[in-house]
Design a protein around this motif. Structure first.
Motif, PDB file in Angstrom:
ATOM      1  N   ARG A   1       0.815  -1.221   0.078  1.00  0.00           N
ATOM      2  CA  ARG A   1       0.118  -0.187  -0.194  1.00  0.00           C
ATOM      3  C   ARG A   1       0.689   1.819   0.252  1.00  0.00           C
ATOM      4  N   ARG A   2       0.094   2.324  -0.586  1.00  0.00           N
ATOM      5  CA  ARG A   2       1.569   3.952  -0.394  1.00  0.00           C
ATOM      6  C   ARG A   2       1.191   3.857   1.064  1.00  0.00           C
ATOM      7  N   ASN A   3       2.528   4.509   1.452  1.00  0.00           N
ATOM      8  CA  ASN A   3       2.837   5.234   2.736  1.00  0.00           C
ATOM      9  C   ASN A   3       2.600   4.117   3.426  1.00  0.00           C
ATOM     10  N   ASP A   4       3.399   2.730   2.839  1.00  0.00           N
ATOM     11  CA  ASP A   4       3.747   1.020   3.853  1.00  0.00           C
ATOM     12  C   ASP A   4       5.102   1.580   3.817  1.00  0.00           C
ATOM     13  N   PRO A   5       5.904   0.516   4.599  1.00  0.00           N
ATOM     14  CA  PRO A   5       7.479   0.259   4.237  1.00  0.00           C
ATOM     15  C   PRO A   5       7.917  -0.625   2.826  1.00  0.00           C
ATOM     16  N   ALA A   6       8.536  -0.779   2.099  1.00  0.00           N
ATOM     17  CA  ALA A   6       8.938  -0.631   0.969  1.00  0.00           C
ATOM     18  C   ALA A   6       9.101  -2.109   1.196  1.00  0.00           C
ATOM     19  N   ASP A   7       8.762  -2.890   1.888  1.00  0.00           N
ATOM     20  CA  ASP A   7       8.647  -4.294   1.695  1.00  0.00           C
ATOM     21  C   ASP A   7       7.929  -4.947   1.103  1.00  0.00           C
ATOM     22  N   PHE A   8       8.795  -5.828  -0.290  1.00  0.00           N
ATOM     23  CA  PHE A   8       7.424  -6.705  -1.314  1.00  0.00           C
ATOM     24  C   PHE A   8       8.612  -7.942  -1.582  1.00  0.00           C
ATOM     25  N   VAL A   9       8.016  -8.771  -1.851  1.00  0.00           N
ATOM     26  CA  VAL A   9       8.928  -9.959  -2.942  1.00  0.00           C
ATOM     27  C   VAL A   9       8.793  -9.586  -4.612  1.00  0.00           C
ATOM     28  N   GLY A  10       9.652 -10.149  -4.852  1.00  0.00           N
ATOM     29  CA  GLY A  10      10.027 -10.628  -6.377  1.00  0.00           C
ATOM     30  C   GLY A  10      10.325 -11.503  -6.564  1.00  0.00           C
ATOM     31  N   VAL A  11       9.124 -12.068  -8.285  1.00  0.00           N
ATOM     32  CA  VAL A  11       8.903 -13.156  -8.466  1.00  0.00           C
ATOM     33  C   VAL A  11       9.489 -13.181 -10.166  1.00  0.00           C
ATOM     34  N   THR A  12      10.635 -13.896 -10.316  1.00  0.00           N
ATOM     35  CA  THR A  12      10.328 -13.642 -11.618  1.00  0.00           C
ATOM     36  C   THR A  12      11.162 -15.650 -12.412  1.00  0.00           C
ATOM     37  N   ALA A  13      10.361 -15.878 -13.391  1.00  0.00           N
ATOM     38  CA  ALA A  13      10.018 -16.924 -13.690  1.00  0.00           C
ATOM     39  C   ALA A  13       9.340 -17.678 -12.918  1.00  0.00           C
ATOM     40  N   GLY A  14       8.747 -17.965 -12.572  1.00  0.00           N
ATOM     41  CA  GLY A  14       7.917 -18.611 -11.457  1.00  0.00           C
ATOM     42  C   GLY A  14       9.223 -19.000  -9.559  1.00  0.00           C
ATOM     43  N   ARG A  15       9.608 -17.858  -9.640  1.00  0.00           N
ATOM     44  CA  ARG A  15      10.976 -17.983  -8.766  1.00  0.00           C
ATOM     45  C   ARG A  15      10.568 -17.070  -8.231  1.00  0.00           C
ATOM     46  N   ILE A  16      10.768 -17.147  -6.212  1.00  0.00           N
ATOM     47  CA  ILE A  16      11.035 -15.753  -5.912  1.00  0.00           C
ATOM     48  C   ILE A  16      12.299 -15.189  -6.647  1.00  0.00           C
ATOM     49  N   SER A  17      12.687 -14.235  -6.693  1.00  0.00           N
ATOM     50  CA  SER A  17      14.150 -14.123  -7.285  1.00  0.00           C
ATOM     51  C   SER A  17      15.007 -12.786  -6.524  1.00  0.00           C
ATOM     52  N   CYS A  18      13.765 -11.897  -5.335  1.00  0.00           N
ATOM     53  CA  CYS A  18      14.464 -10.850  -5.168  1.00  0.00           C
ATOM     54  C   CYS A  18      13.493 -10.284  -3.577  1.00  0.00           C
ATOM     55  N   VAL A  19      13.757  -9.854  -2.479  1.00  0.00           N
ATOM     56  CA  VAL A  19      13.644  -9.408  -1.539  1.00  0.00           C
ATOM     57  C   VAL A  19      13.626  -8.058  -1.310  1.00  0.00           C
ATOM     58  N   SER A  20      12.543  -6.868  -1.181  1.00  0.00           N
ATOM     59  CA  SER A  20      13.315  -6.229  -0.704  1.00  0.00           C
ATOM     60  C   SER A  20      12.561  -5.914   0.709  1.00  0.00           C
ATOM     61  N   HIS A  21      13.633  -5.272   1.741  1.00  0.00           N
ATOM     62  CA  HIS A  21      13.079  -4.775   3.324  1.00  0.00           C
ATOM     63  C   HIS A  21      13.602  -3.409   3.257  1.00  0.00           C
ATOM     64  N   ARG A  22      12.770  -2.421   3.345  1.00  0.00           N
ATOM     65  CA  ARG A  22      12.672  -1.236   3.503  1.00  0.00           C
ATOM     66  C   ARG A  22      13.639  -0.395   2.412  1.00  0.00           C
ATOM     67  N   GLY A  23      13.254  -1.098   1.461  1.00  0.00           N
ATOM     68  CA  GLY A  23      13.468  -0.577   0.070  1.00  0.00           C
ATOM     69  C   GLY A  23      14.786  -0.883  -0.406  1.00  0.00           C
ATOM     70  N   GLU A  24      15.653  -2.126   0.225  1.00  0.00           N
ATOM     71  CA  GLU A  24      16.943  -2.706   0.085  1.00  0.00           C
ATOM     72  C   GLU A  24      16.652  -3.799  -0.500  1.00  0.00           C
ATOM     73  N   LEU A  25      17.522  -3.369  -1.924  1.00  0.00           N
ATOM     74  CA  LEU A  25      16.720  -5.066  -2.886  1.00  0.00           C
ATOM     75  C   LEU A  25      17.855  -5.700  -2.468  1.00  0.00           C
ATOM     76  N   SER A  26      17.880  -7.315  -2.483  1.00  0.00           N
ATOM     77  CA  SER A  26      19.206  -8.783  -2.327  1.00  0.00           C
ATOM     78  C   SER A  26      18.275  -9.428  -3.468  1.00  0.00           C
ATOM     79  N   PHE A  27      18.754  -9.928  -4.358  1.00  0.00           N
ATOM     80  CA  PHE A  27      19.042 -10.805  -5.269  1.00  0.00           C
ATOM     81  C   PHE A  27      18.954 -12.539  -5.822  1.00  0.00           C
ATOM     82  N   PHE A  28      18.204 -12.700  -5.537  1.00  0.00           N
ATOM     83  CA  PHE A  28      19.219 -14.504  -5.281  1.00  0.00           C
ATOM     84  C   PHE A  28      19.342 -15.209  -6.862  1.00  0.00           C
TER      85      PHE A  28
END
Length: 367
Positions: free
Chosen positions: A340-367
């Protein structure tokens, strides 16, 4: 930073969309195509995960007196779980109370969502890895004394409702704001329903360590699947519950499921010898089993692994968002980020059917 997703999946919808993050927050969210070329593209974005049942990771057991839970919390964050309930397994009661007081400040500061007590008020017949000599019957006064040691931080307690004193204990706990889960139980369906009438509202790791689905003597699993008052935890790591049983749970209780990891200290470390709930455990090829019996003993997975497994099976991402974010937050009455807008920038990114990235407070980490 602009982030584009072919599917922005939350508990309400799954459609193309974009986010703009700044200063660790989601400052804009829109449908369709981002207004500028995005900095990152994903096939899918999911809200961050909430795990109400985890024992630790990276060699840290949340029940271990004097241990720093920081490395375990960090490991879960790195894998997309940004809110977690620290689970303390069966131990001597004095140790349980002491550990609660050690973890309580982390709940007050927001580093933990709460504390879950899994035992010692469970069935000897369905104890799993829990050491039998440490088990207790659930006297209401005793349970309330333990809860009060945490100053409101004990949010969830698993107990077996067929034990003497369980029904009055359930009513007392619920009156004090504690969520009660039926688990590690050999109860009949009738007793399980009586526990729900008394206020129990959750079921600990469906199908595991409970009476089951026999056609003449239905047990806890039957009530979990059929009683709409219950939230239902499920370990979807591909080991604890087979895919057919997962599909049965989705068919009958899909709007009430919560994915949990039940992760133990071995998570993130690989194979070796460990201990949980007073029992020795060997992890071999990523599967944790009790030494001597071979029974499953917690998991070495995190929620990311379960989500990957469900994604590869084509499970609806809106359901996955509900099971890993909306429902666990609702069970424990938590306010959590959810794209949601104004939420902390926490989310999980999926590429080609698998989790490829995690964002914690806007810092992206890739697998």
């Amino acid at each position: 930073m602009f982030i584009q997703a072919s599917q922005m999946a939350d508990t309400n919808a799954s459609a193309p969309g974009w986010l703009r993050t700044e200063g660790g927050l989601i400052v804009e969210r829109g449908a369709g195509t981002a207004p500028v070329p995005p900095d990152q593209r994903f096939d899918m974005l999911l809200p961050p995960f909430v795990d109400v049942h985890t024992h630790g990771a990276r060699g840290i057991d949340f029940g271990m007196l004097g241990s720093d839970p920081g490395p375990a919390i960090a490991f879960h964050h790195e894998n997309g779980t940004t809110q977690l309930n620290a689970t303390i397994a069966t131990a001597a009661l004095a140790e349980v109370k002491k550990r609660i007081t050690e973890l309580a400040p982390l709940v007050w500061s927001g580093e933990l969502a709460g504390i879950h007590l899994e035992g010692p008020w469970i069935s000897p017949e369905k104890r799993g890895a829990h050491e039998s000599s440490l088990l207790r019957v659930p006297a209401a006064a005793e349970l309330l004394d333990v809860v009060e040691a945490g100053g409101g931080t004990v949010r969830l307690i698993t107990l077996a409702p067929e034990l003497p004193g369980a029904m009055s204990a359930i009513s007392a706990l619920v009156a004090h704001g504690v969520v009660v889960a039926i688990g590690h139980s050999n109860a009949s369906a009738e007793i399980a329903r009586e526990a729900v009438d008394a206020g129990a509202s959750d079921v600990t790791h469906l199908f595991n360590a409970m009476s089951g689905l026999h056609h003449r003597t239905p047990g806890v699993a039957s009530v979990a699947l059929l009683d709409g008052r219950l939230s239902v935890e499920l370990i979807a790591d591909g080991q604890h519950v087979c895919d057919d049983a997962v599909d049965l749970a989705i068919r009958l209780a899909g709007d009430r499921l919560l994915l949990v990891s039940d992760s133990m200290a071995a998570s993130g470390l690989g194979d070796g010898h460990f201990q949980i709930a007073g029992s020795p455990v060997e992890v071999r090829r990523g599967i944790a089993r009790i030494v001597g019996t071979g029974a499953l003993a917690g998991s070495t997975s995190v929620l990311r692994d379960g989500v990957d497994h469900l994604l590869t099976r084509g499970i609806d991402p809106r359901s996955i968002a509900l099971w890993t974010n909306g429902n666990p937050a609702r069970l424990l009455n938590l306010q959590v980020p959810a794209l949601r807008r104004n939420d902390p920038a926490d989310f999980v990114g999926v590429t080609a059917g698998r989790i490829s990235c995690v964002s914690h407070r806007g810092e992206l980490s890739f697998f």
